[in-house]
Design a protein around this motif. Structure first.
Motif, PDB file in Angstrom:
ATOM      1  N   ILE A 116       0.851  -1.184   0.000  1.00 16.27           N
ATOM      2  CA  ILE A 116       0.000   0.000   0.000  1.00 16.27           C
ATOM      3  C   ILE A 116       0.890   1.239   0.000  1.00 16.27           C
ATOM      4  N   PRO A 117       0.386   2.384  -0.437  1.00 13.38           N
ATOM      5  CA  PRO A 117       1.218   3.598  -0.411  1.00 13.38           C
ATOM      6  C   PRO A 117       1.518   4.064   1.008  1.00 13.38           C
ATOM      7  N   VAL A 118       2.662   4.714   1.156  1.00 12.49           N
ATOM      8  CA  VAL A 118       3.098   5.234   2.451  1.00 12.49           C
ATOM      9  C   VAL A 118       3.573   6.672   2.258  1.00 12.49           C
ATOM     10  N   ILE A 119       3.129   7.557   3.131  1.00 16.69           N
ATOM     11  CA  ILE A 119       3.630   8.932   3.155  1.00 16.69           C
ATOM     12  C   ILE A 119       4.240   9.157   4.521  1.00 16.69           C
ATOM     13  N   PHE A 120       5.505   9.555   4.559  1.00 15.74           N
ATOM     14  CA  PHE A 120       6.151   9.697   5.861  1.00 15.74           C
ATOM     15  C   PHE A 120       7.003  10.962   5.924  1.00 15.74           C
ATOM     16  N   ILE A 121       7.007  11.569   7.105  1.00 11.86           N
ATOM     17  CA  ILE A 121       7.881  12.698   7.412  1.00 11.86           C
ATOM     18  C   ILE A 121       9.065  12.130   8.178  1.00 11.86           C
ATOM     19  N   SER A 122      10.259  12.510   7.776  1.00 14.30           N
ATOM     20  CA  SER A 122      11.428  12.002   8.494  1.00 14.30           C
ATOM     21  C   SER A 122      12.607  12.954   8.358  1.00 14.30           C
ATOM     22  N   HIS A 123      13.440  12.987   9.418  1.00 14.06           N
ATOM     23  CA  HIS A 123      14.712  13.713   9.392  1.00 14.06           C
ATOM     24  C   HIS A 123      15.866  12.746   9.139  1.00 14.06           C
ATOM     25  N   ASP A 124      15.562  11.452   9.098  1.00 10.81           N
ATOM     26  CA  ASP A 124      16.603  10.436   8.958  1.00 10.81           C
ATOM     27  C   ASP A 124      16.963  10.258   7.485  1.00 10.81           C
ATOM     28  N   GLU A 125      18.162  10.721   7.113  1.00  6.88           N
ATOM     29  CA  GLU A 125      18.572  10.672   5.709  1.00  6.88           C
ATOM     30  C   GLU A 125      18.698   9.247   5.188  1.00  6.88           C
ATOM     31  N   THR A 126      19.170   8.335   6.036  1.00  9.74           N
ATOM     32  CA  THR A 126      19.340   6.954   5.602  1.00  9.74           C
ATOM     33  C   THR A 126      17.986   6.323   5.299  1.00  9.74           C
ATOM     34  N   LEU A 127      16.999   6.592   6.142  1.00 11.86           N
ATOM     35  CA  LEU A 127      15.646   6.087   5.890  1.00 11.86           C
ATOM     36  C   LEU A 127      15.109   6.652   4.581  1.00 11.86           C
ATOM     37  N   LEU A 128      15.304   7.946   4.361  1.00 14.50           N
ATOM     38  CA  LEU A 128      14.839   8.573   3.124  1.00 14.50           C
ATOM     39  C   LEU A 128      15.534   7.959   1.909  1.00 14.50           C
ATOM     40  N   GLU A 129      16.842   7.743   2.019  1.00 10.26           N
ATOM     41  CA  GLU A 129      17.605   7.172   0.903  1.00 10.26           C
ATOM     42  C   GLU A 129      17.133   5.768   0.548  1.00 10.26           C
ATOM     43  N   HIS A 130      16.818   4.972   1.570  1.00 13.35           N
ATOM     44  CA  HIS A 130      16.498   3.566   1.351  1.00 13.35           C
ATOM     45  C   HIS A 130      15.023   3.312   1.063  1.00 13.35           C
ATOM     46  N   ALA A 131      14.128   4.184   1.561  1.00 15.33           N
ATOM     47  CA  ALA A 131      12.699   3.852   1.506  1.00 15.33           C
ATOM     48  C   ALA A 131      11.864   4.717   0.571  1.00 15.33           C
ATOM     49  N   ALA A 132      12.261   5.957   0.309  1.00 13.90           N
ATOM     50  CA  ALA A 132      11.406   6.869  -0.466  1.00 13.90           C
ATOM     51  C   ALA A 132      11.674   6.769  -1.967  1.00 13.90           C
ATOM     52  N   ASN A 133      10.586   6.765  -2.764  1.00 18.60           N
ATOM     53  CA  ASN A 133      10.734   6.868  -4.217  1.00 18.60           C
ATOM     54  C   ASN A 133      10.099   8.154  -4.752  1.00 18.60           C
ATOM     55  N   VAL A 134       9.524   8.963  -3.839  1.00 20.82           N
ATOM     56  CA  VAL A 134       9.017  10.293  -4.164  1.00 20.82           C
ATOM     57  C   VAL A 134       9.426  11.228  -3.025  1.00 20.82           C
ATOM     58  N   ILE A 135       9.905  12.402  -3.362  1.00 21.84           N
ATOM     59  CA  ILE A 135      10.268  13.395  -2.346  1.00 21.84           C
ATOM     60  C   ILE A 135       9.376  14.629  -2.514  1.00 21.84           C
ATOM     61  N   ILE A 136       8.761  15.055  -1.419  1.00 20.22           N
ATOM     62  CA  ILE A 136       8.032  16.322  -1.381  1.00 20.22           C
ATOM     63  C   ILE A 136       8.781  17.240  -0.422  1.00 20.22           C
ATOM     64  N   HIS A 137       9.269  18.353  -0.941  1.00 15.33           N
ATOM     65  CA  HIS A 137      10.067  19.290  -0.144  1.00 15.33           C
ATOM     66  C   HIS A 137       9.279  20.576   0.052  1.00 15.33           C
ATOM     67  N   LEU A 138       8.991  20.913   1.314  1.00 20.04           N
ATOM     68  CA  LEU A 138       8.284  22.144   1.654  1.00 20.04           C
ATOM     69  C   LEU A 138       9.299  23.158   2.171  1.00 20.04           C
ATOM     70  N   GLU A 139       9.329  24.351   1.575  1.00 17.21           N
ATOM     71  CA  GLU A 139      10.325  25.361   1.929  1.00 17.21           C
ATOM     72  C   GLU A 139       9.683  26.708   2.220  1.00 17.21           C
ATOM     73  N   GLN A 140      10.379  27.496   3.026  1.00 23.55           N
ATOM     74  CA  GLN A 140      10.064  28.908   3.235  1.00 23.55           C
ATOM     75  C   GLN A 140      11.349  29.674   2.937  1.00 23.55           C
ATOM     76  N   ARG A 141      11.458  30.194   1.724  1.00 21.26           N
ATOM     77  CA  ARG A 141      12.701  30.848   1.292  1.00 21.26           C
ATOM     78  C   ARG A 141      12.688  32.345   1.605  1.00 21.26           C
ATOM     79  N   ASN A 142      13.857  32.963   1.390  1.00 18.01           N
ATOM     80  CA  ASN A 142      14.018  34.409   1.550  1.00 18.01           C
ATOM     81  C   ASN A 142      13.484  34.902   2.900  1.00 18.01           C
ATOM     82  N   LYS A 143      14.026  34.300   3.963  1.00 18.08           N
ATOM     83  CA  LYS A 143      13.635  34.638   5.329  1.00 18.08           C
ATOM     84  C   LYS A 143      12.130  34.505   5.547  1.00 18.08           C
TER      85      LYS A 143
END
Length: 511
Positions: free
Chosen positions: A181-208
């Motif tokens: 089944i699909p999984v959506i996860f928030i994580s700070h663990d780079e190794t988990l992201l490298e090994h488990a994610a096939n889609v990345i959603i990046h939320l940013e607040q740029r320019n202060k």
């Protein structure tokens, strides 16, 4: 099916967290959501689960469509209302006030099997052990087995890796990858992201935090990091080139203006020539206005671009920082460690690993108590629950000021600015800032006070995966001594030269 159409999320201050977000979830998507703390990751996850979860602090517009009847949602922290409940009550009830029927106890067999999967001692289900007595990692594992027993069609994980030991982290990676089944996860663990994610959603607040940006990337985390770096470098190079071209144009215009001005002074008696020169001057001014209006390519300021470093005097290599021996480390009647023998010198970088609840944090605290009063060392200690060290209504600036240091506000502001804090965040209550921002303030305090010995308990757990590499570099280049507790595999691999692991009540040197 899950489709998000033009989804926009604003907080109570009308600050945009997500702007016209569109995404259609694939059946095999394993989506990793990344971004700095406070950028709306958890809010987006809650909105997908149930928009009512955020209606008291955020407004959602757009459309979220799903035909899934059962979505499994893993909260970032186990609700405090369960603290006085027994473990078996937590897994068998939906709410604290529910009544457990006799036949419900038959489900404990299923939970025992799930306990083995996540490496959680199954005896906690049959003993009268309360939730409040569990370690942080044990609580995370308990949340996991309750979620898995519900057989969801979509799994939403909000930072499931917090407090997990390395063995369980590796299990979680395989669990996510193997899900049908699909999984959506928030994580700070780079190794988990490298090994488990096939889609990345990046939320940013740029320019202060004045520009809301989101990126959807289909591919691995490392591919996204490389692609992002190339894009930012290309934009910076383009801006630099355009700036150079702009300067050349302005210099040329200035030379033309001076030439026309001099010619005008020489044509006082030639009105026709003067008219032509005035027309030419008008054209030059028009060009100047156009160049200024068009400007040059502006490069966004990204949040992870922090610019801080330690300035403390290096510790001598032979200096004994810590020589500690302990027969037993225990909590009440429970023995956690036996025959501890530690000798740490100079600029050593030592990390302690081990399963949840084995005594790592308690040992680090004891070691801090042992050396904190030494006059020949400047010791900084960051506990795992560092938020409890802040005073009510204390601001980041106030936290950075030492006793009798009330006039040194400029230095505090400078450091916070280099850590990408906005002016408003600098005077905001620390208690209201994100966990990642609180961790950054702690790091800045160590830098400002010139610490040469750092005792750190899970310092990277609340920092974004894009900020963590910079922190690792800062600590790797630190010319003092570091003793840390961590489950962060990248952190352990890149920063530390010596590793101790707690195995069977023993502190064993790994490397």
């Amino acid at each position: 099916m899950l489709i998000l159409k033009d989804v926009t999320i604003k907080d109570q201050k009308n600050h945009i967290l997500l702007d016209k977000f569109n995404y259609s979830l694939g059946n095999e998507d394993k989506v990793g959501i990344i971004g700095e703390e406070g950028n709306g990751k958890s809010t987006l996850l809650k909105a997908i689960y149930n928009t009512k979860q955020i209606e008291d602090y955020a407004e959602v517009s757009g459309t979220i469509i799903t035909d899934m009847k059962h979505i499994g949602y893993f909260e970032q922290q186990l609700n405090d209302k369960w603290q006085e409940s027994y473990v078996y009550e937590y897994v068998l009830k939906n709410d604290v006030a529910d009544i457990i029927e006799a036949e419900d106890y038959n489900r404990l067999k299923e939970f025992e099997q799930l306990c083995h999967q996540v490496h959680l001692d199954a005896t906690c289900l049959t003993s009268e052990q309360k939730i409040k007595t569990l370690s942080g990692g044990e609580k995370v594992k308990l949340q996991l087995i309750k979620l898995l027993a519900s057989h969801p069609e979509l799994l939403l994980f909000d930072e499931p890796t917090n407090d997990l030991d390395i063995e369980t982290l590796e299990w979680l990676e395989q669990f996510i990858v193997q899900q049908t089944i699909p999984v959506i996860f928030i994580s700070h663990d780079e190794t988990l992201l490298e090994h488990a994610a096939n889609v990345i959603i990046h939320l940013e607040q740029r320019n202060k935090k004045t520009k809301c940006v989101h990126t959807i990337y289909r591919g691995t985390y490392q591919e996204y990091v490389n692609s992002r770096a190339m894009k930012l470098n290309k934009e910076a190079a383009l801006a630099s080139k355009e700036q150079l071209e702009y300067q050349k144009k302005m210099i040329k215009l200035n030379d033309m203006r001076n030439a026309v001005h001099d010619a005008l002074n020489d044509t006082v008696r030639n009105p026709s020539m003067g008219q032509l020169l005035k027309k030419k001057m008008k054209n030059i001014k028009a060009l100047e206005n156009r160049y200024e209006r068009d400007g040059v390519h502006k490069v966004d300021t990204v949040e992870e671009a922090i610019d801080v470093y330690f300035e403390a005097t290096p510790l001598p290599a032979a200096k004994i920082v810590m020589q500690y021996q302990l027969k037993e480390l225990r909590i009440q009647e429970r023995i956690l460690l036996q025959d501890v023998d530690l000798l740490i010198k100079g600029q050593a970088k030592v990390v302690i690993t081990g399963p949840n609840g084995c005594g790592k944090s308690l040992l680090l605290k004891r070691l801090y108590e042992e050396i904190k009063l030494r006059n020949d060392l400047k010791v900084g200690y960051m506990p795992q629950a560092y938020a409890q060290c802040f005073q009510e209504h204390e601001t980041p600036i106030q936290f950075l000021l030492e006793e009798g240091d009330q006039k040194d506000v400029t230095r505090a502001r400078e450091l916070l600015g280099r850590m990408k804090f906005t002016s408003d965040e600098m005077i905001h209550s620390l208690m209201e800032l994100s966990e990642g921002q609180k961790a950054k303030v702690y790091l800045l305090r160590f830098i400002k006070t010139n610490c040469n010995v750092l005792l750190l308990d899970e310092p990277t757990r609340n920092l974004s995966p894009l900020t963590n590499p910079l922190l690792r570099q800062i600590l790797k280049e630190f010319k003092g001594c570091i003793l840390a507790v961590s489950h962060d595999r990248k952190f352990i691999e890149e920063v530390f030269t010596t590793r101790y692991q707690i195995v069977g009540q023993r502190l064993i040197r790994w490397k």
